[in-house]
Enzyme design. Structure first.
Site, short mmCIF file in Angstrom:
data_model
loop_
_atom_site.label_atom_id
_atom_site.label_comp_id
_atom_site.label_asym_id
_atom_site.label_seq_id
_atom_site.Cartn_x
_atom_site.Cartn_y
_atom_site.Cartn_z
N TYR A 1 0.90 -1.05 -0.04
CA TYR A 1 0.07 0.05 0.01
C TYR A 1 0.73 1.33 -0.06
O TYR A 1 1.85 1.47 0.75
CB TYR A 1 -0.97 0.00 1.27
CG TYR A 1 -2.11 -0.97 1.06
CD1 TYR A 1 -2.40 -1.71 -0.13
CD2 TYR A 1 -3.12 -1.16 1.91
CE1 TYR A 1 -3.49 -2.41 -0.22
CE2 TYR A 1 -4.03 -2.04 1.90
CZ TYR A 1 -4.27 -2.58 0.65
OH TYR A 1 -5.44 -3.49 0.68
N PRO B 1 -16.26 -0.76 -0.04
CA PRO B 1 -17.81 -1.00 0.14
C PRO B 1 -18.45 0.10 -0.57
O PRO B 1 -19.53 0.17 -0.79
CB PRO B 1 -17.83 -0.93 1.76
CG PRO B 1 -16.51 -0.36 2.25
CD PRO B 1 -15.54 -0.68 1.36
N1 LIG Z 1 -7.81 -6.97 -0.74
C1 LIG Z 1 -7.67 -6.14 -1.88
O1 LIG Z 1 -7.44 -6.47 -2.86
C2 LIG Z 1 -8.02 -4.79 -1.51
C3 LIG Z 1 -8.23 -3.91 -2.65
C4 LIG Z 1 -8.48 -2.41 -2.48
C5 LIG Z 1 -8.71 -2.06 -1.03
N2 LIG Z 1 -8.65 -2.98 -0.03
C6 LIG Z 1 -8.75 -2.51 1.38
O2 LIG Z 1 -9.94 -1.94 1.50
C7 LIG Z 1 -9.86 -0.76 1.91
C8 LIG Z 1 -11.00 0.37 1.53
O3 LIG Z 1 -11.20 0.70 0.28
P1 LIG Z 1 -11.32 1.95 -0.20
O4 LIG Z 1 -10.38 2.89 -0.06
O5 LIG Z 1 -11.44 1.73 -1.96
O6 LIG Z 1 -13.06 1.97 0.19
P2 LIG Z 1 -14.19 2.92 0.07
O7 LIG Z 1 -14.69 3.14 1.49
O8 LIG Z 1 -15.04 1.99 -0.86
O9 LIG Z 1 -13.72 4.18 -0.52
C9 LIG Z 1 -12.99 5.12 0.17
C10 LIG Z 1 -12.79 6.64 -0.71
O10 LIG Z 1 -14.05 7.15 -0.71
C11 LIG Z 1 -14.11 8.44 -0.29
N3 LIG Z 1 -15.36 8.68 0.37
C12 LIG Z 1 -15.94 7.98 1.57
N4 LIG Z 1 -17.11 8.58 1.68
C13 LIG Z 1 -17.22 9.64 1.07
C14 LIG Z 1 -18.22 10.67 0.98
N5 LIG Z 1 -19.39 10.74 2.00
N6 LIG Z 1 -18.27 11.47 0.18
C15 LIG Z 1 -17.24 11.62 -0.74
N7 LIG Z 1 -16.06 10.59 -0.99
C16 LIG Z 1 -16.16 9.82 0.18
C17 LIG Z 1 -13.10 8.46 0.67
O11 LIG Z 1 -12.32 9.77 0.77
P3 LIG Z 1 -12.36 10.44 2.18
O12 LIG Z 1 -10.99 9.75 2.71
O13 LIG Z 1 -12.15 11.74 1.93
O14 LIG Z 1 -13.36 9.94 2.88
C18 LIG Z 1 -12.03 7.50 -0.02
O15 LIG Z 1 -11.11 8.28 -0.94
C19 LIG Z 1 -8.54 -0.27 1.74
O16 LIG Z 1 -8.03 0.86 2.63
C20 LIG Z 1 -7.71 -1.56 2.01
O17 LIG Z 1 -7.56 -1.71 3.40
C21 LIG Z 1 -8.28 -4.22 -0.38
#
Ligand SMILES: NC(=O)c1ccc[n+]([C@@H]2O[C@H](COP(=O)([O-])OP(=O)(O)OC[C@H]3O[C@@H](n4cnc5c(N)ncnc54)[C@H](OP(=O)(O)O)[C@@H]3O)[C@@H](O)[C@H]2O)c1
Length: 291
Positions: free
Chosen positions: A47, A208
């Site tokens: 990461y 999510p």
């Molecule tokens: N195993 C795998 O292959 C894999 C792949 C990808 C990710 N992951 C894990 O899953 C975790 C979550 O993934 P993700 O970060 O893609 O999750 P996510 O929760 O779907 O997306 C997070 C993004 O959405 C934005 N966001 C959230 N609420 C918002 C709102 N109300 N309005 C506007 N933007 C909003 C966040 O910005 P803000 O920070 O500004 O709120 C951030 O940029 C990662 O950190 C990692 O640990 C695992």
């Protein structure tokens, strides 16, 4: 061995290198997460171009006892050509003993911890030799480096072949971390969630909110907005409820740097949706009516 208990909501650190928090601020953030009951922290060696574990470890150092209240998850198995560090010269998956052990050693050092609570194999590889991998993981377990094991993005057959090798030497794959959101139905549609339910394996769900894409214009976004209006709430709340309605035990991994947004996830995982609203969202992403 007892299964590892994770907090209902897991905090993800994939984007940590973009959060622009210094160690003190991140330390306060981590303390707040633990205080509100979000104690499971999801990482991977890769990461932030191999930087996020280190940023987390620096912040953890400022509260030495905090680690004892957490479950620290990290992953191994992907080699990236880093822009900043000389680690690998080719992009590939690598599940050799040599790579897994080196990756775990690096994660322990970067995270500033003695033992990883849960190590996940990040993605399935055609070259993964289940017997060799299980043997390597057993060594890490016996050496006190890793307590529990799981996988990420594995389909049933990929899961089963490794689980068989693991169980033959007294280990168990406890979690599968897969992508689920109102915009990503793949693991619902292809039976992965059913398969994991049959195998009593709990799910961590990544992205999510589809990495923020639920907020962009789409038919699913339009339906989420209309359902949110009905429940007098926000579309992220509705998205977590959509996930919570599935029959598996699911731990959403929140990617936000904003603690209030993590709180929305926590609250939503105790809330539900009328099945008609659930199906409206589902059909919007399928792009058709159900049969
Ligand atoms: N195993 C795998 O292959 C894999 C792949 C990808 C990710 N992951 C894990 O899953 C975790 C979550 O993934 P993700 O970060 O893609 O999750 P996510 O929760 O779907 O997306 C997070 C993004 O959405 C934005 N966001 C959230 N609420 C918002 C709102 N109300 N309005 C506007 N933007 C909003 C966040 O910005 P803000 O920070 O500004 O709120 C951030 O940029 C990662 O950190 C990692 O640990 C695992």
């Amino acid at each position: 061995m007892e299964k590892l208990e994770l907090s209902q909501v897991v905090q993800g650190f994939w984007r940590l290198n973009t959060w622009q928090m210094d160690s003190q601020t991140l330390n306060r953030h981590l303390n707040e997460l633990v205080e509100m009951g979000v104690t499971s922290m999801d990482h991977a060696d890769i990461y932030g171009d191999y930087t996020c574990e280190g940023l987390f470890g620096q912040a953890l150092k400022l509260s030495p006892n905090l680690r004892d209240s957490m479950q620290i998850i990290t992953k191994c198995g992907i080699e990236l050509v880093s822009k900043t560090q000389k680690l690998h010269d080719y992009h590939q998956y690598n599940y050799t003993k040599e790579h897994i052990e080196a990756s775990v050693e690096r994660s322990l050092k970067e995270l500033n911890i003695n033992e990883i609570d849960l190590l996940l194999l990040h993605r399935p590889s055609p070259l993964l030799n289940p017997v060799e991998v299980a043997d390597t993981l057993k060594g890490l377990h016996q050496g006190g480096k890793v307590k529990h094991f799981g996988v990420s993005n594995f389909k049933r057959h990929q899961f089963d072949v490794l689980q068989k090798a693991m169980q033959s030497i007294g280990l168990n794959l406890e979690y599968n971390q897969v992508e689920i959101s109102p915009l990503c139905l793949e693991n619902i549609e292809d039976g992965t969630l059913n398969d994991m339910l049959t195998r009593d394996v709990d799910i961590m769900c990544w992205s999510p909110l589809a990495g923020g894409n639920i907020f962009k214009t789409s038919e699913t976004n339009r339906v989420l907005q209309s359902v949110a209006k009905k429940y007098e709430t926000t579309i992220d709340d509705i998205s977590y409820r959509f996930i919570n309605q599935l029959p598996n035990k699911i731990h959403p991994i929140v990617g936000s740097q904003n603690i209030q947004r993590t709180q929305i996830a926590q609250k939503a995982m105790n809330s539900s949706l009328d099945s008609k609203d659930w199906f409206e969202i589902y059909k919007a992403t399928l792009g058709r009516d159900i049969l």
